[in-house]
Design an enzyme around this catalytic site. Structure first.
Site, mmCIF file in Angstrom:
data_model
loop_
_atom_site.group_PDB
_atom_site.id
_atom_site.type_symbol
_atom_site.label_atom_id
_atom_site.label_comp_id
_atom_site.label_asym_id
_atom_site.label_seq_id
_atom_site.Cartn_x
_atom_site.Cartn_y
_atom_site.Cartn_z
ATOM 1 N N ASP A 12 -153.077 -33.460 -50.873
ATOM 2 C CA ASP A 12 -153.539 -33.079 -48.868
ATOM 3 C C ASP A 12 -154.331 -33.320 -49.090
ATOM 4 O O ASP A 12 -155.415 -33.538 -49.569
ATOM 5 C CB ASP A 12 -153.009 -32.055 -49.257
ATOM 6 C CG ASP A 12 -152.188 -31.554 -47.476
ATOM 7 O OD1 ASP A 12 -151.375 -30.850 -47.555
ATOM 8 O OD2 ASP A 12 -153.251 -31.946 -47.069
ATOM 9 N N THR A 103 -138.861 -37.290 -43.132
ATOM 10 C CA THR A 103 -137.491 -37.082 -42.216
ATOM 11 C C THR A 103 -138.116 -38.940 -41.028
ATOM 12 O O THR A 103 -138.995 -38.188 -40.222
ATOM 13 C CB THR A 103 -137.011 -36.493 -41.053
ATOM 14 O OG1 THR A 103 -137.177 -35.456 -42.431
ATOM 15 C CG2 THR A 103 -136.389 -36.602 -40.342
ATOM 16 N N GLU A 128 -134.545 -33.881 -47.600
ATOM 17 C CA GLU A 128 -134.475 -32.875 -48.275
ATOM 18 C C GLU A 128 -133.511 -32.347 -47.086
ATOM 19 O O GLU A 128 -133.112 -32.217 -45.925
ATOM 20 C CB GLU A 128 -135.906 -31.710 -48.056
ATOM 21 C CG GLU A 128 -136.560 -32.623 -46.891
ATOM 22 C CD GLU A 128 -136.686 -31.147 -45.837
ATOM 23 O OE1 GLU A 128 -136.431 -30.181 -46.090
ATOM 24 O OE2 GLU A 128 -137.302 -31.354 -44.687
ATOM 25 N N GLU A 132 -136.868 -23.806 -44.242
ATOM 26 C CA GLU A 132 -138.396 -22.712 -44.597
ATOM 27 C C GLU A 132 -137.597 -21.249 -44.624
ATOM 28 O O GLU A 132 -136.123 -20.212 -44.017
ATOM 29 C CB GLU A 132 -138.657 -22.459 -42.697
ATOM 30 C CG GLU A 132 -139.627 -23.578 -42.944
ATOM 31 C CD GLU A 132 -140.628 -23.912 -41.266
ATOM 32 O OE1 GLU A 132 -140.845 -22.524 -40.484
ATOM 33 O OE2 GLU A 132 -140.024 -25.018 -40.477
ATOM 34 N N LEU A 227 -122.995 -20.119 -37.273
ATOM 35 C CA LEU A 227 -122.455 -19.905 -35.626
ATOM 36 C C LEU A 227 -122.422 -18.560 -35.658
ATOM 37 O O LEU A 227 -122.111 -17.963 -34.371
ATOM 38 C CB LEU A 227 -120.841 -19.766 -35.821
ATOM 39 C CG LEU A 227 -119.306 -20.901 -36.542
ATOM 40 C CD1 LEU A 227 -118.497 -20.330 -36.507
ATOM 41 C CD2 LEU A 227 -120.424 -21.969 -35.626
ATOM 42 N N GLY A 230 -127.867 -16.998 -30.454
ATOM 43 C CA GLY A 230 -128.518 -16.620 -30.357
ATOM 44 C C GLY A 230 -129.800 -17.092 -28.839
ATOM 45 O O GLY A 230 -128.652 -17.241 -28.172
ATOM 46 N N CYS A 237 -137.412 -28.782 -37.093
ATOM 47 C CA CYS A 237 -136.538 -29.928 -37.319
ATOM 48 C C CYS A 237 -135.782 -30.326 -36.250
ATOM 49 O O CYS A 237 -135.766 -31.290 -35.838
ATOM 50 C CB CYS A 237 -136.263 -29.292 -38.997
ATOM 51 S SG CYS A 237 -137.698 -29.106 -39.553
ATOM 52 N N LYS A 240 -136.826 -32.070 -33.271
ATOM 53 C CA LYS A 240 -136.929 -33.137 -33.420
ATOM 54 C C LYS A 240 -136.211 -34.063 -33.616
ATOM 55 O O LYS A 240 -135.770 -35.434 -33.760
ATOM 56 C CB LYS A 240 -138.484 -33.266 -34.178
ATOM 57 C CG LYS A 240 -138.509 -34.789 -34.507
ATOM 58 C CD LYS A 240 -140.138 -34.223 -36.263
ATOM 59 C CE LYS A 240 -139.133 -33.797 -37.101
ATOM 60 N NZ LYS A 240 -139.048 -34.315 -37.783
HETATM 61 C C1 UGA Z 1 -133.789 -26.804 -40.418
HETATM 62 C C2 UGA Z 1 -132.100 -27.320 -41.576
HETATM 63 O O1 UGA Z 1 -131.378 -26.101 -41.420
HETATM 64 C C3 UGA Z 1 -132.928 -27.748 -43.320
HETATM 65 O O2 UGA Z 1 -131.661 -27.953 -44.138
HETATM 66 C C4 UGA Z 1 -133.473 -28.763 -43.190
HETATM 67 O O3 UGA Z 1 -133.444 -29.246 -44.435
HETATM 68 C C5 UGA Z 1 -134.379 -28.661 -42.032
HETATM 69 O O4 UGA Z 1 -133.988 -28.252 -40.062
HETATM 70 C C6 UGA Z 1 -135.604 -29.937 -41.891
HETATM 71 O O5 UGA Z 1 -134.807 -30.824 -41.462
HETATM 72 O O6 UGA Z 1 -136.211 -30.257 -42.208
HETATM 73 P P1 UGA Z 1 -134.906 -24.750 -40.439
HETATM 74 O O7 UGA Z 1 -135.760 -25.679 -39.129
HETATM 75 O O8 UGA Z 1 -136.355 -23.969 -41.600
HETATM 76 O O9 UGA Z 1 -134.308 -25.988 -41.257
HETATM 77 O O10 UGA Z 1 -134.366 -23.455 -39.620
HETATM 78 P P2 UGA Z 1 -132.250 -23.699 -39.565
HETATM 79 O O11 UGA Z 1 -132.466 -21.893 -40.679
HETATM 80 O O12 UGA Z 1 -131.287 -24.561 -39.903
HETATM 81 O O13 UGA Z 1 -132.533 -22.677 -38.271
HETATM 82 C C7 UGA Z 1 -132.503 -23.456 -37.056
HETATM 83 C C8 UGA Z 1 -132.879 -22.530 -36.082
HETATM 84 O O14 UGA Z 1 -131.575 -22.462 -35.847
HETATM 85 C C9 UGA Z 1 -133.449 -21.946 -35.275
HETATM 86 O O15 UGA Z 1 -134.212 -21.579 -34.236
HETATM 87 C C10 UGA Z 1 -132.281 -20.378 -35.991
HETATM 88 O O16 UGA Z 1 -133.191 -19.189 -35.109
HETATM 89 C C11 UGA Z 1 -131.010 -20.988 -35.569
HETATM 90 N N1 UGA Z 1 -130.142 -20.153 -35.526
HETATM 91 C C12 UGA Z 1 -130.127 -21.178 -36.900
HETATM 92 C C13 UGA Z 1 -129.164 -19.656 -34.826
HETATM 93 O O17 UGA Z 1 -129.564 -19.384 -33.815
HETATM 94 N N2 UGA Z 1 -128.444 -19.164 -35.486
HETATM 95 C C14 UGA Z 1 -127.770 -19.215 -36.767
HETATM 96 O O18 UGA Z 1 -126.769 -19.034 -37.020
HETATM 97 C C15 UGA Z 1 -128.170 -20.184 -37.439
#
Ligand code: UGA
Length: 409
Positions: A12, A103, A128, A132, A227, A230, A237, A240
């Site tokens: 890094d 990405t 990937e 998070e 599902l 929220g 991610c 974007k």
């Molecule tokens: C997301 C993808 O889930 C990963 O598979 C991917 O690798 C990552 O982006 C990436 O491209 O690097 P992440 O950004 O960590 O992962 O977050 P998520 O867990 O997917 O949640 C995204 C958003 O959806 C959050 O704001 C979360 O609160 C919301 N969410 C998720 C809901 O409102 N309800 C749900 O049932 C699930």
């Protein structure tokens, strides 16, 4: 990777980060990372440096894991990938493999090939799918590992890195691998926008969206995940990547109206949450104190990038509210927002308590203490984490996303 038995050198250009990690201190909040890091440091399977050229010169396989934040017109900013690929190109061993995990827009592998300017180095796309907060579990238990290249031998060598995981391997061409990444995120985001729309419908027809979506998700063709309604989806991610896919589709001659609509619905969802809070504050938040519980874009992380909680808080401040916020880990510096050390401090004198991140601790709040602290016992629960009957018993009026009508006080 170190835990799977590989010898890993992490590079890094942030020297402070390199130092912290080399001494066993993670620079982000991620479950299991402190333990994984210290065990890899102890068996010397991981090391850290700021010297990209030297690290690349010794590697059999080089992973590009670079940030590609939102740039302009829906396109990611590729500055980091561009400069690192140019920097390491001359140092790579003949026959080394460069694997792209960043990405990048579809065509990224082709772009990296040009930047490296090496005909003797195969390039592989290996996107990937880590979330998070659960990234280590996701890495160790992948639903699939996607490996895309025009070089079958390079595909085999990269796939072999993951062989201890016994995961299904998708062997494909580079553009298809890159597209799998974008489409996965876009479909998940669309599923969430759909769930949030179902929540709005349920509020109007006196159904319970959580029960509805549970019933829907039991259909194995739909599945139970992503599902939960929220305050809208956020993070570094989904926003974007959905914008980028819309832009790529448009440039290739297709108007991805469905995905554009999922993005617009997500913006509307955040506005709906603000409207709910304003309604709960008897029509205006101007000059009133609003408690915000949760700032991170979801539980399990200290990341507030594109956090719906932050967007809602910002909108409330814009409407004249004084926001008092509590988050167990995340912190922000925002004019008009006062960070409080606990939820009860945040609720002190509040006209409305808005629950915006699904931290498990919020399920076991002392609701009587919370009601005593508030100026008016009113909750807007966007994560359906507060027990409605218990809230009612403590004297709260509670508006839970997807559930209607709110019980009377
Ligand atoms: C997301 C993808 O889930 C990963 O598979 C991917 O690798 C990552 O982006 C990436 O491209 O690097 P992440 O950004 O960590 O992962 O977050 P998520 O867990 O997917 O949640 C995204 C958003 O959806 C959050 O704001 C979360 O609160 C919301 N969410 C998720 C809901 O409102 N309800 C749900 O049932 C699930």
């Amino acid at each position: 990777m170190a835990g799977l038995g590989h010898r890993v050198t992490c590079v890094d250009n942030d020297v402070a980060k390199v130092k912290a990690l080399a001494s066993g201190t993670p620079t982000i909040h991620e479950r299991g990372l402190p333990e994984a890091l210290s065990s890899a440091l102890a068996d010397r399977s991981i090391s850290f440096t700021a010297d990209a050229g030297a690290a690349a010169a010794q590697a059999d396989i080089v992973f590009l894991c670079l940030p590609t934040p939102a740039g302009t017109n829906g396109h990611p900013d590729l500055t980091a990938v561009t400069s690192v690929a140019r920097e390491i190109g001359p140092s790579l061993r003949p026959g080394a493999i460069v694997v792209n995990k960043s990405t990048m827009p579809i065509g990224g592998v082709a772009m990296i090939r040009e930047l490296l300017d090496r005909t003797d180095v195969p390039i592989v796309s290996n996107p990937e799918f880590l979330r998070e907060g659960t990234a280590i579990d996701d890495f160790l238990n992948p639903d699939r590992v996607v490996v895309g290249s025009t070089d079958p031998d390079a595909i085999d060598r990269v796939a072999a890195l993951y062989s201890p995981l016994n995961a299904p391997i998708v062997r494909t061409d580079p553009a298809s691998a890159e597209t799998i990444k974008y489409v996965s995120n876009a479909l998940l985001a669309t599923k969430l926008s759909f769930a949030n729309a179902v929540a709005a419908i349920c509020e109007g027809v006196a159904a319970d969206a959580h029960q509805v979506l549970h019933g829907v998700g039991l259909d194995h063709r739909i599945g139970p995940h992503f599902l939960t309604p929220g305050p809208g989806w956020g993070g570094s991610c989904f926003p974007k990547d959905t914008e980028a896919l819309v832009a790529m589709a448009s440039e290739s001659g297709f108007d991805f109206a469905l995905l554009r609509s999922a993005i617009a619905s997500n913006d509307e969802q955040q506005t709906r949450v603000v409207d709910k809070i304003v309604a709960a504050a008897d029509g205006s938040v101007d000059g009133k104190t609003i408690a915000v519980l949760g700032l991170a874009f979801k539980a399990g992380t200290d990341d507030t990038r594109e956090s719906p909680a932050l967007m809602v808080a910002t909108a409330l401040i814009g409407l004249g509210a004084k926001v008092q916020a509590f988050d167990p880990i995340a912190a922000v510096d925002l004019d008009g927002l006062a960070l409080k050390p606990d939820p009860y401090g945040a609720a002190q004198g509040a006209a409305v308590i808005a629950v915006l991140t699904e931290w498990p601790d919020f399920a076991s709040l002392d609701l009587v203490k919370l009601a005593d602290a508030a100026a008016s016992p009113t909750i807007v629960d966007t994560r359906a984490i507060i027990d409605r009957a218990a809230a009612h018993q403590a004297g709260f009026e509670i508006d839970t996303i997807g559930v209607s009508p709110p019980p009377a006080r």
